[in-house]
Design an enzyme around this catalytic site. Structure first.
Site, PDB file in Angstrom:
ATOM      1  N   GLU A  59     -15.266   1.812  -7.528  1.00 58.82           N
ATOM      2  CA  GLU A  59     -15.444   2.807  -6.673  1.00 58.82           C
ATOM      3  C   GLU A  59     -15.726   3.977  -7.357  1.00 58.82           C
ATOM      4  O   GLU A  59     -16.296   4.982  -6.801  1.00 58.82           O
ATOM      5  CB  GLU A  59     -14.189   2.821  -6.094  1.00 58.82           C
ATOM      6  CG  GLU A  59     -13.878   1.732  -5.017  1.00 58.82           C
ATOM      7  CD  GLU A  59     -13.507   0.449  -5.280  1.00 58.82           C
ATOM      8  OE1 GLU A  59     -13.396   0.134  -6.627  1.00 58.82           O
ATOM      9  OE2 GLU A  59     -13.790  -0.375  -4.817  1.00 58.82           O
ATOM     10  N   ASP A  84      -8.394   3.669   1.696  1.00 55.94           N
ATOM     11  CA  ASP A  84      -7.561   3.236   0.707  1.00 55.94           C
ATOM     12  C   ASP A  84      -8.217   3.216  -0.684  1.00 55.94           C
ATOM     13  O   ASP A  84      -7.612   3.581  -1.702  1.00 55.94           O
ATOM     14  CB  ASP A  84      -6.716   2.170   1.102  1.00 55.94           C
ATOM     15  CG  ASP A  84      -6.354   2.008   2.419  1.00 55.94           C
ATOM     16  OD1 ASP A  84      -5.040   2.369   2.694  1.00 55.94           O
ATOM     17  OD2 ASP A  84      -7.012   1.681   3.313  1.00 55.94           O
ATOM     18  N   PHE A  85      -9.571   2.718  -0.631  1.00 54.74           N
ATOM     19  CA  PHE A  85     -10.079   2.743  -1.882  1.00 54.74           C
ATOM     20  C   PHE A  85     -10.871   3.728  -2.351  1.00 54.74           C
ATOM     21  O   PHE A  85     -11.349   3.921  -3.513  1.00 54.74           O
ATOM     22  CB  PHE A  85     -11.156   1.418  -1.865  1.00 54.74           C
ATOM     23  CG  PHE A  85     -10.639   0.234  -1.499  1.00 54.74           C
ATOM     24  CD1 PHE A  85      -9.302  -0.250  -1.783  1.00 54.74           C
ATOM     25  CD2 PHE A  85     -11.292  -0.530  -0.515  1.00 54.74           C
ATOM     26  CE1 PHE A  85      -8.660  -1.506  -1.415  1.00 54.74           C
ATOM     27  CE2 PHE A  85     -10.576  -1.725   0.000  1.00 54.74           C
ATOM     28  CZ  PHE A  85      -9.252  -2.006  -0.184  1.00 54.74           C
ATOM     29  N   HIS A 128      -3.885  -0.963   2.973  1.00 53.92           N
ATOM     30  CA  HIS A 128      -5.233  -1.089   3.672  1.00 53.92           C
ATOM     31  C   HIS A 128      -4.941  -0.355   5.163  1.00 53.92           C
ATOM     32  O   HIS A 128      -5.692  -0.653   6.071  1.00 53.92           O
ATOM     33  CB  HIS A 128      -5.623  -2.368   3.872  1.00 53.92           C
ATOM     34  CG  HIS A 128      -5.996  -3.175   2.843  1.00 53.92           C
ATOM     35  ND1 HIS A 128      -5.511  -3.124   1.451  1.00 53.92           N
ATOM     36  CD2 HIS A 128      -7.118  -4.039   2.424  1.00 53.92           C
ATOM     37  CE1 HIS A 128      -6.188  -3.929   0.517  1.00 53.92           C
ATOM     38  NE2 HIS A 128      -7.051  -4.407   1.171  1.00 53.92           N
TER      39      HIS A 128
END
Ligand code: TPP
Ligand code: MG
Lengths: 332, 333
Positions: A59, A84-85, A128
């Site tokens: 990421e 969330d990432f 998530h």
């Protein structure tokens, strides 16, 4: 106009922008197979793997690399799979993308779209399901977009891609399969920073965005049957937000509820309410509706416990309009 | 290390592995049925085909040793001693769930059996595992940490940071890279540069060994040696094992992106079938093995039934275990 899903509207927006500008490209995990939710389906076949670019689970490099590539004049869409990432690339977003232009004295431009679906969807649990749009609205340098309907998903994604600022573009996962009418025109865009009026009313203003708009719409329909008329605004863009439309509305209705799926504490509802309170003093009654300050859990009753439901919105409206009608707004 | 060609096998021990591998597979298959019955609310990440790597490593651990599992870690949880009933209650989001129904499929944890849990964020457990091992060392405890992660996890920063950290502080930690070749729909090889995971680990000062992850005998022998060394203070070490994910990435992924024949070919190396053949060759009766298998499915059917009959947790549990200080509830003025 064509009837299509929110997901498809986003896919078409990207396809149109990629045809329109050879500098537009997308990078993220699994994009060559359509991406995590199918938002990129078929695009690698049209544009090839240089422009619909697969990525490792990296990421920081997906977002940070996109910052570098944007500085070089390309227009990347950094697909973060889920919002969330994005948290795995916070330095790249907050310290780098958002600051590059300012700290270089205007030499750098970062025409980047960070695509990061938010929200409660399918019991995806604590890691998530988050809606962290307020975090990004807090960061100078970023544009923050949260579309609620297919037409806006198309029009706003196109505007985000054409924008020279870094845009955090947050679709809602629960909306991906929702359908609506979408203009076919390749020149159709929705300007950043412009809210839309979902329904007109005179008793109270509700400001909302993303999936919460649909719950607010249901609440407004329930209330209409009870004779309460709600002016419902879909903010669409959180930064910059459409103060003109919100101010015009609350001046008429004298009552404001901001409803969002995100945690109420520190949520963007607080910013809107505070801005209205500062401008109009005690003349406008205000209220925020957001989630309790708890993570989103897996089991349905636990997941549901943090939702801001249409009933909760309607109850808050009744409390402000019916119970307190005629009386001075709360806080005055 | 033992000469593997000799294959001095301990039949009783291998039968225990056979049973456990079937229990893992049965758990995954019955969970998949529960998903089809629409009683699992989120997505499952099945570990079918990857049982040997779990069983062969965790066989060497005591209850006090610690395991960090992957999002595909139902098998690791079961092997570490987690209750199948409590796991099914969790998967169905019911009372009595192993995390109170708050975690769901990729968040199984059971501190009571030394399972520090799986994680929905890829690679996060690598640094958390290093930290757990750091604490074990700090507290001078007599136990070790095993940290599982997938091939895809090796491309995030925490892989570098966690391995380096563990090596700098000489931590009692075994990293296990469960290499099923895929990260979601992506062939990991296509997105991973360099000669491979072994070289990456050794470049970071963590000696690495490779094993056939679908051969439980080989895994057990290799892990025995690595874990002996970690216990003796020679950690951290790294085990890389090739295996195969027989199903799609999640219970809603048919895996259509895989080349034709790949899954069929991989099934020929199925770890349970291989072990069964070995045991039959060693004289174990087919009925005995079938009875083991049947008992595994009976256990998981019962666990599923128990979960189906259980109540959902009360909504107020949403506000329990958030934090000690400050109420999670929005004040109503
Ligand atoms: C930081 C982060 N990025 C992306 C994801 C989405 N995701 C979930 S599982 C997965 C693939 C992981 O591959 P690997 O580590 O090889 O484990 P496997 O699924 O093969 O067991 C991805 C990309 C995630 N959970 N966390
Ligand atoms: Mg993998």
């Amino acid at each position: 106009m064509s009837q299509m899903t929110y997901l498809e509207a986003g896919r078409i927006a990207l396809e149109e922008e990629m045809r329109h500008d050879a500098m537009v490209w997308a990078v993220g995990q699994d994009l060559g197979r359509g991406g995590a939710f199918g938002q990129y389906r078929g695009l690698v076949e049209v544009f090839g793997s240089d422009r619909i670019c697969d990525a490792p689970i990296s990421e920081a490099a997906i977002l940070g690399g996109s910052v570098g590539a944007a500085m070089m004049g390309t227009r990347p869409i950094a697909d973060m799979r889920m919002s969330d990432f994005v948290l795995c690339a916070m330095d790249e977003l907050v310290n780098q993308a958002a600051k590059a232009r300012f700290k270089s004295g205007g030499q750098a431009r970062v025409p980047l779209v960070v695509r990061a679906p938010i929200g409660i969807h399918w019991s995806s649990a604590a890691q998530h399901s988050q809606s962290l749009e307020a975090w990004y609205a807090h960061v100078p340098g970023l544009v923050v977009v949260c579309p609620a309907i297919p037409a806006d998903n198309k029009g706003l994604l196109k505007s985000a891609i054409r924008c020279d600022d870094p845009v955090v573009f947050m679709e809602h996962k629960a909306l991906l399969c929702s359908e609506g009418e979408v203009p076919d025109d390749v020149d159709y865009t929705v300007p950043l920073g412009q809210a839309s009026k979902v329904c007109e009313g005179k008793d109270l203003t509700i400001v909302s965005w993303s999936n919460q708009v649909h719950l607010a719409t249901k609440a407004a329909q329930m209330l209409a049957e009870e004779g309460v008329s709600v002016d419902l605004i879909d903010l669409r863009t959180l930064w910059p937000w459409d103060k003109t439309m919100v101010f015009e509305s609350v001046e008429r209705t004298k009552r404001l509820i901001v409803a969002h799926e995100a945690v109420a504490v520190g949520g963007f509802g607080g910013e809107i309410v505070a801005t209205v309170a500062e401008k109009f003093g005690g003349a406008i009654a205000v209220r925020r509706l957001g989630a309790p300050r708890a993570p989103v859990g897996y089991a349905p009753p636990i997941e549901d416990a943090v939702r801001v439901t249409e009933e909760a919105i309607a109850a808050a409206v009744r409390e402000m309009v019916v119970c307190k009608s005629g009386g001075a707004p709360r806080g005055a | 290390m033992k000469n593997r060609s000799q294959r001095i096998i301990n039949v009783a021990r291998l039968r225990a592995h056979y049973l456990l591998m079937h229990r893992i597979r049965a758990l995954e298959e019955v969970a998949a049925r529960a998903f089809e019955d629409k009683l699992v609310h989120g997505f499952l990440y099945p570990s079918i085909g990857q049982e040997a790597l779990t069983v062969g490593v965790i066989a060497h651990l005591t209850k006090r040793d610690l395991v960090l599992s992957t999002h595909r870690g139902h098998g690791q949880a079961l092997a570490k001693g987690a209750s199948s009933t409590a796991m099914f209650h969790e998967l169905l989001g019911r009372e009595g769930g192993i995390c109170g129904g708050k975690g769901g499929p990729p968040h199984i944890a059971d501190f009571g059996v030394g399972l520090l849990g799986s994680n929905g964020v890829i690679s996060a457990n690598i640094v958390i595992g290093a930290g757990a091992a750091h604490a074990v060392k700090l507290k001078k405890e007599d136990r070790i940490v095993v940290c599982y992660f997938g091939d895809g996890a090796t491309n995030r920063g925490p892989f570098l940071e966690g391995l380096n950290w563990a090596a700098v502080f000489k931590l009692p930690l075994l990293f296990v890279c469960e290499d099923n070749g895929y990260a979601a729909t992506t062939k990991t090889r296509t997105m991973t540069a360099g000669p491979g995971f072994l070289d990456r680990a050794s470049a970071l000062g963590v000696p690495a060994v490779e094993v056939d992850g679908n051969d439980v005998v080989a895994v057990e022998a290799t892990a025995a040696e690595l874990i002996r060394k970690v216990r003796a203070g020679e950690g951290p070490l790294f085990l890389h094992a090739k295996t195969f994910r027989v199903t799609g990435h999640t219970s809603s992924d048919p895996g259509a992106y895989r080349p034709k024949g790949e899954v069929e070919a991989a099934k020929a190396h199925d770890p349970i079938a291989r072990l069964r053949e070995l045991l039959i060759g060693a004289g174990v009766a087919v009925d005995v093995l079938d009875a083991d298998k049947a008992s595994a499915y009976a256990e998981m059917d019962a666990a599923y039934r128990s979960a189906r009959e259980a109540a959902f947790p009360a909504a107020r549990m949403a506000f329990v275990d958030v934090q000690d200080v400050g109420s999670p509830l929005v004040e109503a003025f």
